[in-house]
Design a protein around this motif. Sequence first.
Motif, PDB file in Angstrom:
ATOM      1  N   TRP A  57     -11.191 -59.998 -92.804  1.00  0.00           N
ATOM      2  CA  TRP A  57     -10.659 -58.736 -92.297  1.00  0.00           C
ATOM      3  C   TRP A  57     -10.441 -58.849 -90.792  1.00  0.00           C
ATOM      4  O   TRP A  57     -11.101 -59.631 -90.109  1.00  0.00           O
ATOM      5  N   HIS A  58      -9.526 -58.042 -90.274  1.00  0.00           N
ATOM      6  CA  HIS A  58      -9.261 -58.052 -88.828  1.00  0.00           C
ATOM      7  C   HIS A  58      -8.855 -56.666 -88.370  1.00  0.00           C
ATOM      8  O   HIS A  58      -8.390 -55.839 -89.154  1.00  0.00           O
ATOM      9  N   SER A  59      -9.030 -56.423 -87.080  1.00  0.00           N
ATOM     10  CA  SER A  59      -8.488 -55.237 -86.414  1.00  0.00           C
ATOM     11  C   SER A  59      -7.547 -55.724 -85.319  1.00  0.00           C
ATOM     12  O   SER A  59      -7.321 -56.930 -85.172  1.00  0.00           O
ATOM     13  N   TYR A  60      -6.996 -54.802 -84.509  1.00  0.00           N
ATOM     14  CA  TYR A  60      -5.851 -55.139 -83.681  1.00  0.00           C
ATOM     15  C   TYR A  60      -6.135 -55.086 -82.180  1.00  0.00           C
ATOM     16  O   TYR A  60      -6.974 -54.318 -81.709  1.00  0.00           O
ATOM     17  N   TRP A  61      -5.386 -55.898 -81.471  1.00  0.00           N
ATOM     18  CA  TRP A  61      -5.388 -55.990 -80.005  1.00  0.00           C
ATOM     19  C   TRP A  61      -4.589 -54.824 -79.442  1.00  0.00           C
ATOM     20  O   TRP A  61      -4.019 -54.014 -80.160  1.00  0.00           O
ATOM     21  N   ARG A  62      -4.515 -54.738 -78.122  1.00  0.00           N
ATOM     22  CA  ARG A  62      -3.779 -53.666 -77.446  1.00  0.00           C
ATOM     23  C   ARG A  62      -2.308 -53.639 -77.845  1.00  0.00           C
ATOM     24  O   ARG A  62      -1.667 -52.596 -77.895  1.00  0.00           O
ATOM     25  N   THR A  63      -1.719 -54.817 -78.124  1.00  0.00           N
ATOM     26  CA  THR A  63      -0.385 -54.925 -78.700  1.00  0.00           C
ATOM     27  C   THR A  63      -0.563 -55.531 -80.086  1.00  0.00           C
ATOM     28  O   THR A  63      -0.964 -56.684 -80.202  1.00  0.00           O
ATOM     29  N   PRO A  64      -0.284 -54.766 -81.146  1.00  0.00           N
ATOM     30  CA  PRO A  64      -0.663 -55.251 -82.480  1.00  0.00           C
ATOM     31  C   PRO A  64       0.223 -56.341 -83.058  1.00  0.00           C
ATOM     32  O   PRO A  64      -0.175 -56.989 -84.016  1.00  0.00           O
ATOM     33  N   GLY A  65       1.431 -56.548 -82.518  1.00  0.00           N
ATOM     34  CA  GLY A  65       2.318 -57.553 -83.102  1.00  0.00           C
ATOM     35  C   GLY A  65       3.352 -56.914 -84.003  1.00  0.00           C
ATOM     36  O   GLY A  65       3.855 -55.823 -83.744  1.00  0.00           O
ATOM     37  N   ASP A  66       3.681 -57.592 -85.122  1.00  0.00           N
ATOM     38  CA  ASP A  66       4.719 -57.095 -86.017  1.00  0.00           C
ATOM     39  C   ASP A  66       4.324 -55.794 -86.702  1.00  0.00           C
ATOM     40  O   ASP A  66       5.181 -55.041 -87.160  1.00  0.00           O
ATOM     41  N   SER A  67       3.046 -55.522 -86.834  1.00  0.00           N
ATOM     42  CA  SER A  67       2.599 -54.290 -87.482  1.00  0.00           C
ATOM     43  C   SER A  67       1.177 -54.006 -87.018  1.00  0.00           C
ATOM     44  O   SER A  67       0.549 -54.815 -86.343  1.00  0.00           O
ATOM     45  N   GLY A  68       0.672 -52.838 -87.396  1.00  0.00           N
ATOM     46  CA  GLY A  68      -0.700 -52.494 -87.049  1.00  0.00           C
ATOM     47  C   GLY A  68      -0.790 -51.451 -85.956  1.00  0.00           C
ATOM     48  O   GLY A  68       0.214 -50.960 -85.444  1.00  0.00           O
ATOM     49  N   LEU A  69      -2.015 -51.123 -85.577  1.00  0.00           N
ATOM     50  CA  LEU A  69      -2.299 -50.133 -84.550  1.00  0.00           C
ATOM     51  C   LEU A  69      -3.453 -50.632 -83.687  1.00  0.00           C
ATOM     52  O   LEU A  69      -4.421 -51.190 -84.210  1.00  0.00           O
ATOM     53  N   PRO A  70      -3.379 -50.435 -82.378  1.00  0.00           N
ATOM     54  CA  PRO A  70      -4.492 -50.876 -81.518  1.00  0.00           C
ATOM     55  C   PRO A  70      -5.719 -49.996 -81.713  1.00  0.00           C
ATOM     56  O   PRO A  70      -5.618 -48.811 -82.064  1.00  0.00           O
ATOM     57  N   THR A  71      -6.868 -50.584 -81.496  1.00  0.00           N
ATOM     58  CA  THR A  71      -8.122 -49.827 -81.558  1.00  0.00           C
ATOM     59  C   THR A  71      -8.206 -48.876 -80.358  1.00  0.00           C
ATOM     60  O   THR A  71      -7.792 -49.223 -79.251  1.00  0.00           O
ATOM     61  N   GLU A  72      -8.742 -47.676 -80.592  1.00  0.00           N
ATOM     62  CA  GLU A  72      -8.884 -46.682 -79.535  1.00  0.00           C
ATOM     63  C   GLU A  72     -10.345 -46.269 -79.412  1.00  0.00           C
ATOM     64  O   GLU A  72     -11.077 -46.223 -80.401  1.00  0.00           O
ATOM     65  N   LEU A  73     -10.759 -45.962 -78.186  1.00  0.00           N
ATOM     66  CA  LEU A  73     -12.109 -45.463 -77.916  1.00  0.00           C
ATOM     67  C   LEU A  73     -12.000 -44.338 -76.898  1.00  0.00           C
ATOM     68  O   LEU A  73     -11.602 -44.560 -75.755  1.00  0.00           O
TER      69      LEU A  73
END
Length: 751
Positions: A57-73
């Motif tokens: 499993w993975h989560s996303y960087w500030r720029t997610p790439g082709d898809s996804g959403l960045p993590t927020e805090l």
Amino acid sequence: MNKFAIALCAALFLAHAGSAQPVRVEAVEVELVARDDAAVPGATTQIGLRIRHDPEWHSYWRTPGDSGLPTELKLTLPEGWSAGEIAWPAPQRVFIGPLANYGYGGETLLRVPLTVPASQVAGTTARLSGKAQWLMCREVCIPGEAVLTLELPVREKAAPGRHLALFERAERETPKPGMTLRAGRSGSRVTLAFERENASSAEFFPYREAWLDAPAPQALFRDKAEKSRWWLELSVYDSVDDAALAKAGFTGEPLGVLVLDGQAHEVSAKLEGAALAGGQLIASAKRDESAAKSFFSPGTASRLLSGAGAAFSPGAGGSSAASPGAGGSATLTLAFALVFALIGGLLLNLMPCVFPVIGLKVLAFARHAGALRVDAQRGALAFAAGVLASFTLLAAALLGLRAAGEAVGWGFQLQSPVFVAAMALLFVAIALNFAGVYEVGLRMTRLGAVESAAVERHPLLGSFGAGVLAVLVATPCSAPFMGSALGYTLGRPAPEVFAVFAALALGMSIPYLALGYFPGALRWLPRPGRWMESFKQFLAFPMLLTVAWLMWVLGLQAGVDAVLAVSAGAVLIALAAWLYGRFVQAGPKSHRWLAGVLAASSLAAGLWVGLPGPASSPAQGASSGASASSGPDASQASGWEPWSEAAISTALGAQRAVFVDFTAAWCVSCQVNKALVLEREPVVGQMQRRGVLRLRADWTNRDPEITAALARHGRNGVPLYLLYLPGEAVPRVLPEILTSGIVLDALSAMR
């Protein structure tokens, strides 16, 4: 003994100072942690969001790439405290199917610097809290959310905390600023050049999206003449020009992160001249082809079919392939989407919402049974052209609304009370035509007994209109395979969206093209005769039943006042139809002009009275959480509760299964599933006995949260049925067309 107990308690307190209990959500464990064991008044310290992912499993960087959403805090701090921006460690490229994302696996830490006010009193304890939101993905994507707290003592001096090693590792992985590159561009190649004695690997991650071809290989070259000159060659999209690259940051501002021999650097560059060429290839960062092949293993096909709703089959770990989430298009290629759209369009002809116009096609082909073959072929092509034109307009409308920032999906037009009212009035007029109150020269329905000379010169117009009408009444339905095909279009380029909708149109047109081009099949249809007039009149009743259903939808959307207005408008339109049929078409010529004026006036009055204004607001309680059957009260009385992500998380945390029904009043497939399966024994009894929490997400009116939830599961329309089981990382996705056996088989997986 007392002294020993006190010392032991103090030691345990200090050991756990600066941390809190981790929170587990699906496949991710999150925790708010501190670098030091205490905060010092007037000094700075660091806290961080610790994320530990399950394997694969993975989560996303500030720029997610082709898809996804960045993590927020989002932090909530004591008065006077302040926080800086997240310090993002360098990510990795995560290849899923044809896409590449930027993210993290395993354990990672997102650090945040804190400034403690000098007025903070030593000897106290500061309570910090933060709301974390992230997207966790494997082959499917699941949104995660947690509210975390951290109790941090305030003292005059601080010592390193127990998470120091984690902070130090994250600091080493955080890009060091200040590295300047020289950029050049030639066609689709961009090179980033730098001076260095030696290098063995390099990989670049951009701060801005939509210019870099994320999954393409990144090749590291060394200049053959100047051994200290190196460059990394990237691939950019053909549509990206120099102006777009300037917007991406090629102006000397921070451009992204370059990971060079394992060390991350924040780099800047200006576009100057052509790309470098002719160097010695040292290394290439690219996808692992063996991993790509494993993704397209035979098991993938079965997972995609399950996601399409073709069958329910629990997969490994007790879950079927949930539909892709925000990054979910990765699990469905364009080829698969086109095949699913073709099958879904074909099956759309069997959906109950299309029944009112099936008779139109039956009569049209019965009329052609004795005609020339070329006439049948032309009629079939005209019908297919009407279907294609309608689907193309729907695709264009979806893209236009998406570009305007709207969150819309399949059947979006039925979320508008104005459109629903207009459809109801149109169907009243068509039903009156079927019943013989009046005849129209236009061949939209191909049922006029009296054809005008003008229409005889354009015999294909009726077939084209029948295709348009078929799509109009088909949009409330979602056939098997359609969900995944339409879900693929989320966020995809316009050509791919149009291609999927064209495949839907072709699938819906196939039976009629087959009848037109293989006239032998027409022998199965009865010969033209008086039965056609009786059948035409019978078709008025399913059309009026459709009107009743649309009025019910309108009542849920805009209230009983809107229903009364449309009913009055329908009466005026019926009066106009009667005047036209009785006095204009069949009456004396001397009275036709007066009857025509009265009919036109009555028609205009009917439209003015019946169509609600654009500002019509939804009826109270008819939106989120309302039942798509009888309103919110009936929903809760029957055991359904309003959907929310929080309700799902709470139930799963209590080890309780959850069944979610994404529905809408205008979705005929939803209503059929509800009436025949979800509201009947033994399904209701089995869910009650097993303590299943039943949640209903009502999409009758536009609801951005429900639209976003559908998108996370790779859908842009209803119905969607999800079964969440405790201990399973992803929900089970059930088919769009339910049977009691399908639901009971899914429930039998509960332990």
